[in-house]
Design a protein around this motif. Structure first.
Motif, PDB file in Angstrom:
ATOM      1  N   LYS A 178     -14.953   3.896  -4.025  1.00  0.00           N
ATOM      2  CA  LYS A 178     -15.702   3.942  -2.777  1.00  0.00           C
ATOM      3  C   LYS A 178     -15.751   2.555  -2.149  1.00  0.00           C
ATOM      4  O   LYS A 178     -15.686   1.544  -2.846  1.00  0.00           O
ATOM      5  CB  LYS A 178     -17.133   4.409  -3.035  1.00  0.00           C
ATOM      6  N   GLU A 179     -15.909   2.546  -0.833  1.00  0.00           N
ATOM      7  CA  GLU A 179     -16.097   1.285  -0.136  1.00  0.00           C
ATOM      8  C   GLU A 179     -17.386   0.647  -0.646  1.00  0.00           C
ATOM      9  O   GLU A 179     -18.381   1.330  -0.859  1.00  0.00           O
ATOM     10  CB  GLU A 179     -16.141   1.543   1.375  1.00  0.00           C
ATOM     11  N   GLY A 180     -17.332  -0.654  -0.887  1.00  0.00           N
ATOM     12  CA  GLY A 180     -18.484  -1.364  -1.419  1.00  0.00           C
ATOM     13  C   GLY A 180     -18.425  -1.569  -2.923  1.00  0.00           C
ATOM     14  O   GLY A 180     -19.129  -2.410  -3.467  1.00  0.00           O
ATOM     15  N   SER A 181     -17.566  -0.800  -3.612  1.00  0.00           N
ATOM     16  CA  SER A 181     -17.445  -0.972  -5.064  1.00  0.00           C
ATOM     17  C   SER A 181     -16.414  -2.056  -5.380  1.00  0.00           C
ATOM     18  O   SER A 181     -15.610  -2.433  -4.534  1.00  0.00           O
ATOM     19  CB  SER A 181     -17.086   0.354  -5.741  1.00  0.00           C
ATOM     20  N   LYS A 182     -16.476  -2.556  -6.604  1.00  0.00           N
ATOM     21  CA  LYS A 182     -15.538  -3.602  -7.021  1.00  0.00           C
ATOM     22  C   LYS A 182     -14.140  -2.990  -7.146  1.00  0.00           C
ATOM     23  O   LYS A 182     -13.971  -1.910  -7.686  1.00  0.00           O
ATOM     24  CB  LYS A 182     -15.995  -4.174  -8.368  1.00  0.00           C
ATOM     25  N   ALA A 183     -13.154  -3.709  -6.631  1.00  0.00           N
ATOM     26  CA  ALA A 183     -11.772  -3.243  -6.742  1.00  0.00           C
ATOM     27  C   ALA A 183     -11.327  -3.360  -8.192  1.00  0.00           C
ATOM     28  O   ALA A 183     -11.544  -4.404  -8.819  1.00  0.00           O
ATOM     29  CB  ALA A 183     -10.869  -4.069  -5.845  1.00  0.00           C
ATOM     30  N   PRO A 184     -10.724  -2.315  -8.753  1.00  0.00           N
ATOM     31  CA  PRO A 184     -10.272  -2.386 -10.149  1.00  0.00           C
ATOM     32  C   PRO A 184      -9.241  -3.505 -10.358  1.00  0.00           C
ATOM     33  O   PRO A 184      -8.332  -3.679  -9.554  1.00  0.00           O
ATOM     34  CB  PRO A 184      -9.626  -1.014 -10.385  1.00  0.00           C
ATOM     35  N   ALA A 185      -9.443  -4.238 -11.434  1.00  0.00           N
ATOM     36  CA  ALA A 185      -8.539  -5.343 -11.780  1.00  0.00           C
ATOM     37  C   ALA A 185      -7.193  -4.787 -12.220  1.00  0.00           C
ATOM     38  O   ALA A 185      -7.103  -3.674 -12.748  1.00  0.00           O
ATOM     39  CB  ALA A 185      -9.155  -6.176 -12.898  1.00  0.00           C
ATOM     40  N   PHE A 186      -6.151  -5.572 -11.994  1.00  0.00           N
ATOM     41  CA  PHE A 186      -4.826  -5.232 -12.507  1.00  0.00           C
ATOM     42  C   PHE A 186      -4.013  -6.495 -12.664  1.00  0.00           C
ATOM     43  O   PHE A 186      -4.322  -7.530 -12.068  1.00  0.00           O
ATOM     44  CB  PHE A 186      -4.097  -4.221 -11.602  1.00  0.00           C
TER      45      PHE A 186
ATOM     46  N   VAL B  71      -1.705   2.687 -10.269  1.00  0.00           N
ATOM     47  CA  VAL B  71      -1.861   3.899  -9.464  1.00  0.00           C
ATOM     48  C   VAL B  71      -2.941   4.800 -10.075  1.00  0.00           C
ATOM     49  O   VAL B  71      -3.770   5.356  -9.352  1.00  0.00           O
ATOM     50  CB  VAL B  71      -0.505   4.647  -9.346  1.00  0.00           C
ATOM     51  N   ASP B  72      -2.968   4.888 -11.400  1.00  0.00           N
ATOM     52  CA  ASP B  72      -3.973   5.720 -12.073  1.00  0.00           C
ATOM     53  C   ASP B  72      -5.383   5.156 -11.905  1.00  0.00           C
ATOM     54  O   ASP B  72      -6.325   5.893 -11.619  1.00  0.00           O
ATOM     55  CB  ASP B  72      -3.654   5.878 -13.563  1.00  0.00           C
ATOM     56  N   VAL B  73      -5.543   3.840 -12.098  1.00  0.00           N
ATOM     57  CA  VAL B  73      -6.878   3.247 -12.004  1.00  0.00           C
ATOM     58  C   VAL B  73      -7.415   3.319 -10.567  1.00  0.00           C
ATOM     59  O   VAL B  73      -8.622   3.409 -10.357  1.00  0.00           O
ATOM     60  CB  VAL B  73      -6.924   1.815 -12.585  1.00  0.00           C
TER      61      VAL B  73
END
Length: 155
Positions: A5-13, A100-102
């Motif tokens: 969702k907008e506002g959440s932390k972007a998953p690290a990669f 892509v999965d995360v």
């Protein structure tokens, strides 16, 4: 996998780009990031999107953006795509589909009456602190830069 969702932390990669360079999202803290996921190198929509970002690259840099493209194609495929269209930004190879999965973008698609699994074209605009500022679910491939700038300003 939870829906982002907008506002959440972007998953690290962390992954390798077309030049064999390791790219980690955490390396971009302090920059605005256009993280765009696309289905396949050198296909009409993906080429239009990449070339639109290329053609507006200096404008985006001047506004403080970094651009990272992600697809499940190989490093070799990305290199050919970069060279053919003189793309000035990183194209991350996600052959094992971990990124892509995360980001929850691997799913069922339909094209010309056939159903198959693939990457859902989506762009994440990530702020300087690593939070998702805006998600563009169905990017306009030919006008993506304008769409990104408008979305950033309205978010």
């Amino acid at each position: 996998m939870a829906v982002l969702k907008e506002g959440s932390k972007a998953p690290a990669f962390k992954a390798v780009d077309q030049n064999g360079k390791t790219i980690a999202l955490k390396d971009f803290i302090g920059k605005k990031v256009i993280l765009y996921f696309y289905p396949k190198d050198d296909t009409p929509g993906c080429t239009a999107q990449a070339c639109n970002l290329r053609d507006n690259y200096q404008l985006l840099l001047d506004k403080g953006f970094a651009i990272i493209g992600v697809s499940t194609d190989s490093v070799k495929s990305h290199k050919k795509f970069e060279e053919k269209y003189q793309l000035p930004f990183s194209l991350v190879a996600d052959e094992d589909k971990k990124i892509v999965d995360v980001y929850n973008l691997w799913g069922e698609k339909k094209f010309m009456g056939k159903t198959y699994m693939g990457t859902t074209r989506t762009t994440f605009l990530i702020d300087e602190l690593g939070k998702i500022k805006k998600i563009i679910s169905k990017p306009d491939t030919k006008n993506h830069t304008e769409e990104v700038l408008a979305a950033w300003d309205e978010a």
